[in-house]
Design an enzyme around this catalytic site. Structure first.
Site, PDB file in Angstrom:
ATOM      1  N   HIS A 324      17.799  64.089  47.880  1.00  0.00           N
ATOM      2  CA  HIS A 324      18.963  64.921  48.191  1.00  0.00           C
ATOM      3  C   HIS A 324      20.213  64.059  48.349  1.00  0.00           C
ATOM      4  O   HIS A 324      20.732  63.887  49.446  1.00  0.00           O
ATOM      5  CB  HIS A 324      18.701  65.755  49.441  1.00  0.00           C
ATOM      6  CG  HIS A 324      17.740  66.873  49.211  1.00  0.00           C
ATOM      7  ND1 HIS A 324      16.431  66.842  49.655  1.00  0.00           N
ATOM      8  CD2 HIS A 324      17.887  68.057  48.569  1.00  0.00           C
ATOM      9  CE1 HIS A 324      15.820  67.956  49.300  1.00  0.00           C
ATOM     10  NE2 HIS A 324      16.680  68.713  48.637  1.00  0.00           N
ATOM     11  N   SER A 326      23.939  62.588  45.874  1.00  0.00           N
ATOM     12  CA  SER A 326      24.947  63.123  44.956  1.00  0.00           C
ATOM     13  C   SER A 326      24.435  63.202  43.521  1.00  0.00           C
ATOM     14  O   SER A 326      24.963  63.975  42.719  1.00  0.00           O
ATOM     15  CB  SER A 326      26.218  62.273  45.008  1.00  0.00           C
ATOM     16  OG  SER A 326      25.992  60.971  44.503  1.00  0.00           O
ATOM     17  N   HIS A 364      26.296  72.093  47.407  1.00  0.00           N
ATOM     18  CA  HIS A 364      25.172  72.832  47.981  1.00  0.00           C
ATOM     19  C   HIS A 364      24.234  71.987  48.850  1.00  0.00           C
ATOM     20  O   HIS A 364      23.451  72.542  49.625  1.00  0.00           O
ATOM     21  CB  HIS A 364      24.367  73.524  46.873  1.00  0.00           C
ATOM     22  CG  HIS A 364      23.340  72.661  46.209  1.00  0.00           C
ATOM     23  ND1 HIS A 364      23.660  71.726  45.251  1.00  0.00           N
ATOM     24  CD2 HIS A 364      21.997  72.586  46.359  1.00  0.00           C
ATOM     25  CE1 HIS A 364      22.572  71.120  44.845  1.00  0.00           C
ATOM     26  NE2 HIS A 364      21.531  71.615  45.499  1.00  0.00           N
ATOM     27  N   ASP A 482      18.763  74.829  40.655  1.00  0.00           N
ATOM     28  CA  ASP A 482      18.199  74.045  41.754  1.00  0.00           C
ATOM     29  C   ASP A 482      16.702  73.828  41.574  1.00  0.00           C
ATOM     30  O   ASP A 482      16.139  72.867  42.098  1.00  0.00           O
ATOM     31  CB  ASP A 482      18.477  74.775  43.070  1.00  0.00           C
ATOM     32  CG  ASP A 482      18.492  73.843  44.269  1.00  0.00           C
ATOM     33  OD1 ASP A 482      18.569  72.618  44.071  1.00  0.00           O
ATOM     34  OD2 ASP A 482      18.437  74.346  45.407  1.00  0.00           O
ATOM     35  N   GLN A 533       2.106  70.130  41.604  1.00  0.00           N
ATOM     36  CA  GLN A 533       3.073  70.489  40.572  1.00  0.00           C
ATOM     37  C   GLN A 533       2.589  71.666  39.736  1.00  0.00           C
ATOM     38  O   GLN A 533       3.371  72.546  39.376  1.00  0.00           O
ATOM     39  CB  GLN A 533       3.355  69.276  39.680  1.00  0.00           C
ATOM     40  CG  GLN A 533       4.155  68.189  40.357  1.00  0.00           C
ATOM     41  CD  GLN A 533       5.416  68.713  41.004  1.00  0.00           C
ATOM     42  OE1 GLN A 533       6.282  69.274  40.334  1.00  0.00           O
ATOM     43  NE2 GLN A 533       5.525  68.544  42.310  1.00  0.00           N
TER      44      GLN A 533
END
Length: 662
Positions: A324, A326, A364, A482, A533
């Protein structure tokens, strides 16, 4: 599905979606079957969409039934059809008799009697459903509750297969269901047992609650927004006349420019952009996108102000976070840009809406601590107290971003009229709050209901003529961005998985050191990455992208194909289960009870939706490890990593080991 009629073609693949875990029925079989199985799906053929479509949302099912009843009445009564308010009938609305819609029948014929009986049964079912709808709940809530029940049922089966299956099921449940759950605890928690507390105290250990009270550092006063750096950097960074071509000063401008020229391509080399931009990927990606879309002009944003804000925003992303940071924000922003370019959305959204969606993607996850919402709640953090345990991180991201706009030289919306600014702020708040993964089921239900209702209505066109519908599409668009890592080329996907799992493991390390329970998928000594996954794709990602693909058909077919290829790769990488070792002296020692219990309000609503179902309206499913999995998907589990920003949030179900820790 948006502002155009798409040509008939093959159905989208539904290989791994949990929508497919129950039998499907043709709509003309509904009257005899649906009364016995509330989880059945309708299958309709639409000349205006793309082949055979499955109808799973309750409101769309009711609408389909009522259309079928109407067509049957035309056949039974020989009354001429009125075209004043009804769209042309679809082939999917054909009666069980095999006659085309509205074909006249004569009394006394066997087909007439059968059709009349079917029509009454179908109408009775519709009335039963309408009578149980609560006025304070939306039709999307009906779909959300149904999806939760379907997911709970599958996770219960999967949790029985192994300890790892139990852990993965808990992760999905706690991350993607938005209701706080009540738990049936098989034994006292450590901090509720005085003897265990005393023993741990003697050993120098602390419970999570004690740790939070004694060790949590005091943050800033709650009247301030934590995470905002003072003094703010980059306030006057760009004082010259010439601005950097791509928004950042870099010795590798040519290489960076080549990569940024592919910003409209799915699966761009985002990691190379991070390298060539000197670790300023968000600034250069956002600046290039806003320039290419001419949003700086249409929204009257001064370029220098935009770069001041973006540089300051990027400084407030935590660089030490493996996931998390940039770079993730840049990836989601670029993915949002590509999705906004889909041909089905051409001309649908205004520049203000496009700019709002891209701005929301940029901010976000700003000042994300690399910890989950549930960790912040469990540790009684200042943020959790400030936001009352509700979407803690998402509220914080918004507060930080809008606070940064108030810094001198950073207000990129300074030239907007007050009404425009208020509209954009509302849009951004709605979109960022929807990135809370615990809202996933509600978002999916809303989108699925919208798409299926239009299919059943026969128009094949979504007008999006009100704010609610428009923001719903934008929320799901950014949510898809996202959760887009599993849809990217495999090398990118694998790299994102490794980064997210490392961030999870770092949280698990903190929890272990603090004497807290280790969150699902956060124990580096007990990881099931490949299996997680596969389940994450099967239960979460594929249903979402499948529904999005229905909305923009056929524009997302390549994305779905890549998603399924990646799923197959991770399926092939699941290590074989270890052979049984010797005789288990205490077979109960390793058994973990998995239980999903919905809130009382959800129990009541599910009972109404399920009346007549073979489950008898129960909302609790229980299983233990060591039994054969009943899941319809081989090797399916859930959660794990690679889904940009997917981290366990509030609510969910818990595994409770009957003997000690996990």
């Amino acid at each position: 599905m948006l502002n155009k009629n798409s040509a008939s073609s093959q159905s989208l693949p539904r290989v791994h979606s949990f929508f497919n875990m129950i039998p499907s029925i043709m709509q003309d079989d509904l009257a005899l079957t649906i009364l016995n199985d509330r989880d059945n799906m309708f299958s309709i053929k639409s000349q205006r969409s793309h082949g055979e479509d499955l109808i799973v949302t309750p409101f769309a099912q009711i609408l389909a039934s009522l259309r079928s009843v109407r067509n049957n009445l035309l056949s039974l009564t020989n009354v001429p059809a009125s075209n004043k308010s009804r769209r042309p009938n679809q082939s999917s609305s054909a009666s069980r008799s095999g006659n085309p819609p509205g074909a006249p029948l004569s009394q006394g014929e066997e087909a007439y009697t059968r059709l009349a009986t079917d029509t009454i049964e179908e109408l009775d079912w519709c009335l039963d459903q309408l009578e149980t709808i609560q006025t304070h709940r939306s039709v999307s809530d009906m779909a959300s509750l149904k999806f939760k029940r379907m997911l709970n049922k599958e996770l219960s089966h999967f949790s029985e297969s192994s300890r790892s299956g139990n852990q993965i099921s808990e992760y999905i449940c706690s991350t993607f269901l938005d209701k706080q759950q009540e738990f049936d605890l098989p034994s006292l928690r450590v901090e509720d047992n005085p003897e265990l507390v005393a023993a741990n105290a003697a050993a120098g250990q602390q419970s999570a609650g004690q740790y939070a009270r004694s060790r949590s550092p005091r943050g800033p006063p709650m009247s301030q927004i934590s995470g905002v750096k003072r003094p703010l950097s980059h306030t006057n960074s760009f004082t010259g006349e010439r601005l950097p071509t791509f928004g950042v000063e870099t010795p590798r401008e040519n290489e960076l420019g080549t990569l940024l020229g592919e910003l409209d391509t799915w699966g761009i080399q985002i990691f190379s952009i991070g390298e060539f931009s000197v670790n300023r990927p968000l600034t250069c990606v956002a600046y290039t996108i806003f320039q290419s879309r001419e949003l700086l002009t249409s929204l009257m944003i001064p370029p220098k102000t935009f770069l001041n804000f973006m540089s300051t925003l990027e400084d407030h992303y935590v660089k030490d976070n493996p996931f998390h940071n940039s770079l993730h924000a840049a990836d989601v922003t670029q993915s949002t840009n590509v999705l906004l370019n889909t041909p089905a959305l051409e001309g649908v959204f205004t520049p203000l809406e496009v700019g709002g969606a891209l701005f929301a993607a940029c901010i976000h996850d700003v000042d994300h601590p690399g910890l989950t919402n549930q960790f912040l709640v469990n540790s009684s953090s200042e943020l959790a107290l400030m936001y009352n345990d509700e979407s803690v991180l998402e509220n914080h991201h918004l507060a930080v971003a809008f606070k940064l706009l108030q810094n001198q030289g950073c207000d990129i919306f300074c030239n907007m009229q007050k009404k425009q600014r208020q509209t954009l702020r509302k849009m951004v708040i709605d979109i960022v709050l929807s990135t809370d993964m615990s809202k996933h089921m509600s978002l999916l239900a809303d989108l699925k209901t919208m798409v299926e209702t239009k299919k059943v209505a026969g128009s094949g066109v979504l007008l999006l003529d009100n704010y609610t519908d428009r923001i719903q599409v934008l929320e799901n668009l950014v949510h898809c961005a996202d959760l887009s890592n599993p849809t990217k080329p495999l090398p990118l996907y694998k790299r994102w998985v490794a980064l997210l799992m490392e961030e999870f493991f770092l949280q698990g390390d903190k929890e272990r050191e603090s004497g807290m329970d280790i969150s699902p998928m956060c124990d580096r000594h007990n990881a099931t990455i490949e299996k997680s996954q596969v389940g994450f794709i099967d239960y979460i990602v594929h249903p979402l992208w499948e529904t999005w693909a229905d909305l923009v058909h056929p524009d997302a077919q390549d994305i779905l194909d890549t998603l399924e290829e990646n799923r197959d790769y991770y399926q092939s990488m699941i290590p074989p289960s270890p052979p049984p070792s010797g005789v288990d002296e205490n077979p109960q020692e390793d058994r973990i009870r998995f239980q999903v219990t919905l809130e009382e309000s959800d129990q009541e609503n599910l009972a109404e939706l399920e009346e007549g179902d073979e489950s008898g309206g129960e909302s609790t499913t229980t299983g233990t490890t060591g039994t054969t999995a009943a899941s319809a998907l081989s090797g399916a589990g859930g959660g794990g990593g690679g889904g940009g920003g997917m981290a366990p949030r509030t609510g969910g179900c818990q595994n409770q080991p009957q003997h000690g820790g996990m």
